[in-house]
Design an enzyme around this catalytic site. Sequence first.
Site, PDB file in Angstrom:
ATOM      1  N   LYS A 201       0.816  -1.211   0.000  1.00 16.57           N
ATOM      2  CA  LYS A 201       0.000   0.000   0.000  1.00 16.57           C
ATOM      3  C   LYS A 201       0.856   1.270   0.000  1.00 16.57           C
ATOM      4  O   LYS A 201       2.054   1.257   0.291  1.00 16.57           O
ATOM      5  CB  LYS A 201      -0.933  -0.001   1.219  1.00 16.57           C
ATOM      6  CG  LYS A 201      -2.018  -1.079   1.176  1.00 16.57           C
ATOM      7  CD  LYS A 201      -3.106  -0.756   0.182  1.00 16.57           C
ATOM      8  CE  LYS A 201      -4.181  -1.835   0.092  1.00 16.57           C
ATOM      9  NZ  LYS A 201      -5.031  -1.902   1.274  1.00 16.57           N
ATOM     10  N   ARG A 235      -3.743 -10.206   4.551  1.00 11.28           N
ATOM     11  CA  ARG A 235      -4.083 -10.299   3.123  1.00 11.28           C
ATOM     12  C   ARG A 235      -2.906  -9.717   2.342  1.00 11.28           C
ATOM     13  O   ARG A 235      -2.638  -8.526   2.436  1.00 11.28           O
ATOM     14  CB  ARG A 235      -5.373  -9.528   2.853  1.00 11.28           C
ATOM     15  CG  ARG A 235      -5.838  -9.540   1.405  1.00 11.28           C
ATOM     16  CD  ARG A 235      -7.107  -8.708   1.245  1.00 11.28           C
ATOM     17  NE  ARG A 235      -7.609  -8.721  -0.111  1.00 11.28           N
ATOM     18  CZ  ARG A 235      -7.225  -7.876  -1.067  1.00 11.28           C
ATOM     19  NH1 ARG A 235      -6.309  -6.932  -0.801  1.00 11.28           N
ATOM     20  NH2 ARG A 235      -7.730  -7.963  -2.298  1.00 11.28           N
TER      21      ARG A 235
END
Length: 256
Positions: A201, A235
Amino acid sequence: MGILNVTPDSFSDGGKFDTIEHAIEQALEMADQGADIIDIGGESTRPGFAEVPLELEISRVLPVIEALVAHPEFDIPISIDTYKAETARCALMAGAEIVNDIWGLQREPEIARVAAQFDAPVIIMHNQNGTHYETDIVDSMIEFFEKSIAIAKAAGIPDQSIMLDPGFGFGKTSEQNIDLMPRLHELHVLGYPLLLGTSRKSMIGKILDLPPQERMEGTVATSVFGVVQGVEVIRVHDVKENLRAVKVMDAMTRRR
């Protein structure tokens, strides 16, 4: 949870697995590396993404789900990454077992009823339009989750089938994401297991000044930090590296 984006435009791996053959190969590799769940998504939700029509999303995910369910070497659950009730319905009919909703059941509440009909667990992610918070960010997230949990329960989804995702990269700036990391434990007040989705991210990119494909080590650091705070599922794109790291940290924290 291994990430499988069957999209042409995902922020980190867009176009790499948008054929059935490549998607199956990647799913099998992640399963072999130790993934417990494969999360399949047919719509990119990167910053600035354009929504895809329902029919296109279904046409991307359905053949992959069907092929994996029928594959003799594949035997782990599939989650469908969607906020659309009809996509979830089609995916569950094809053999998916979990619904992972980036809008926490609030964009299309019908998705909760679909999950309940199939006895499918749901992953409720925090999200919002914009990055401004009138109150403390964790307090705001808890309020959001309480609304989503109420939707789930009203649809008949039991407590043991609910998991919460803080939604890193969604409705939050990189600075807010970084500040949120050491406060993850505060979400345990709700009493549900947590999923952490920080893989590659922008918060990691901001710290390291690196593009998505070079953020694996930074992702591992966030995964380990999440385990320390009681996160139960991570995840990730890079299953092998993250799993090895969290196994070591999990073993050490359990011994305390």
